[in-house]
Design a protein around this motif. Structure first.
Motif, PDB file in Angstrom:
ATOM      1  N   THR A  98       0.579  -1.853   0.157  1.00 60.45           N
ATOM      2  CA  THR A  98       0.131  -0.444  -0.245  1.00 60.45           C
ATOM      3  C   THR A  98       0.737   1.030  -0.249  1.00 60.45           C
ATOM      4  OG1 THR A  98      -0.124   0.203   2.605  1.00 60.45           O
ATOM      5  CG2 THR A  98      -1.524  -0.898   0.987  1.00 60.45           C
ATOM      6  N   THR A 143       1.184   5.570   0.428  1.00 60.22           N
ATOM      7  CA  THR A 143      -0.375   7.223   1.040  1.00 60.22           C
ATOM      8  C   THR A 143       0.304   8.487   0.031  1.00 60.22           C
ATOM      9  OG1 THR A 143       1.799   7.412   2.848  1.00 60.22           O
ATOM     10  CG2 THR A 143       0.054   6.240   3.398  1.00 60.22           C
ATOM     11  N   HIS A 193     -10.143   6.240  -8.176  1.00 57.50           N
ATOM     12  CA  HIS A 193      -9.235   4.518  -8.608  1.00 57.50           C
ATOM     13  C   HIS A 193     -10.371   3.970  -9.419  1.00 57.50           C
ATOM     14  CE1 HIS A 193      -6.861   1.621  -9.866  1.00 57.50           C
ATOM     15  NE2 HIS A 193      -7.125   1.000  -8.357  1.00 57.50           N
ATOM     16  N   ILE A 213     -11.639   8.318  -2.968  1.00 58.26           N
ATOM     17  CA  ILE A 213     -11.564   8.450  -1.400  1.00 58.26           C
ATOM     18  C   ILE A 213     -11.032  10.135  -1.052  1.00 58.26           C
ATOM     19  CG2 ILE A 213      -9.496   8.187  -0.188  1.00 58.26           C
ATOM     20  CD1 ILE A 213      -9.038   5.423  -2.447  1.00 58.26           C
ATOM     21  N   THR A 269      -3.212  10.750   2.703  1.00 56.36           N
ATOM     22  CA  THR A 269      -4.491   9.402   3.287  1.00 56.36           C
ATOM     23  C   THR A 269      -3.935   8.773   3.594  1.00 56.36           C
ATOM     24  OG1 THR A 269      -3.358   8.621   1.198  1.00 56.36           O
ATOM     25  CG2 THR A 269      -4.150  10.269   0.753  1.00 56.36           C
ATOM     26  N   LEU A 294      -3.028   3.049   0.689  1.00 57.17           N
ATOM     27  CA  LEU A 294      -4.203   3.392  -0.315  1.00 57.17           C
ATOM     28  C   LEU A 294      -3.662   2.057  -1.174  1.00 57.17           C
ATOM     29  CD1 LEU A 294      -4.089   6.397  -2.022  1.00 57.17           C
ATOM     30  CD2 LEU A 294      -6.374   5.588  -1.028  1.00 57.17           C
ATOM     31  N   TYR A 306      -4.443   6.850 -10.371  1.00 53.78           N
ATOM     32  CA  TYR A 306      -5.171   7.851  -9.407  1.00 53.78           C
ATOM     33  C   TYR A 306      -5.742   8.348  -9.948  1.00 53.78           C
ATOM     34  CZ  TYR A 306      -5.407   3.937  -5.708  1.00 53.78           C
ATOM     35  OH  TYR A 306      -6.015   3.309  -4.719  1.00 53.78           O
TER      36      TYR A 306
END
Length: 84
Positions: free
Chosen positions: A23, A25, A47, A52, A64, A67, A72
Motif C-alpha cells: 500500500t 499514502t 481509482h 477516496i 490519505t 491505498l 489515481y
C-alpha cells in the motif's frame, strides 16, 4: 483565484511505500497562488469507479489512508477557488 496543490515531484507530494502490505499514502499541501495554505480543501482521489476523499488541515496539509497500488486521478476543490 487559482488553487495550487504543492506536489513534490519537485515540492510537496510524498508517496511512501510499504512493501509488505503493498500500500502507499499520498500527502501534500494545498496552497493558493500567493503560497497561502488553504484549510478545508477537499482532495479527491479516483481509482476506477472508487473515490477516496480527504480534507486539508489549517496548514493546508493532507494525507490519505493507505491505498492499494494503481493509477489515481487527483482533484482538489476549495470554496472560492477554481478546481484543480
Amino acid at each position: 483565484m487559482k488553487l495550487f496543490l504543492a506536489i513534490v515531484f519537485l515540492g510537496g507530494f510524498i508517496a511512501s511505500f510499504n512493501v509488505v502490505a503493498q500500500t502507499f499514502t499520498i500527502s501534500g499541501r494545498v496552497i493558493d497562488e500567493s503560497n497561502y495554505p488553504l484549510k478545508s480543501a477537499e482532495i479527491t482521489l479516483t481509482h476506477d469507479k472508487d473515490s477516496i476523499k480527504t480534507i486539508s488541515g489549517k496548514d493546508g496539509r493532507f494525507a490519505t489512508k493507505p491505498l492499494p497500488p494503481g493509477v489515481y486521478f487527483l482533484s482538489v476543490s476549495a470554496h472560492g477557488y477554481e478546481d484543480y
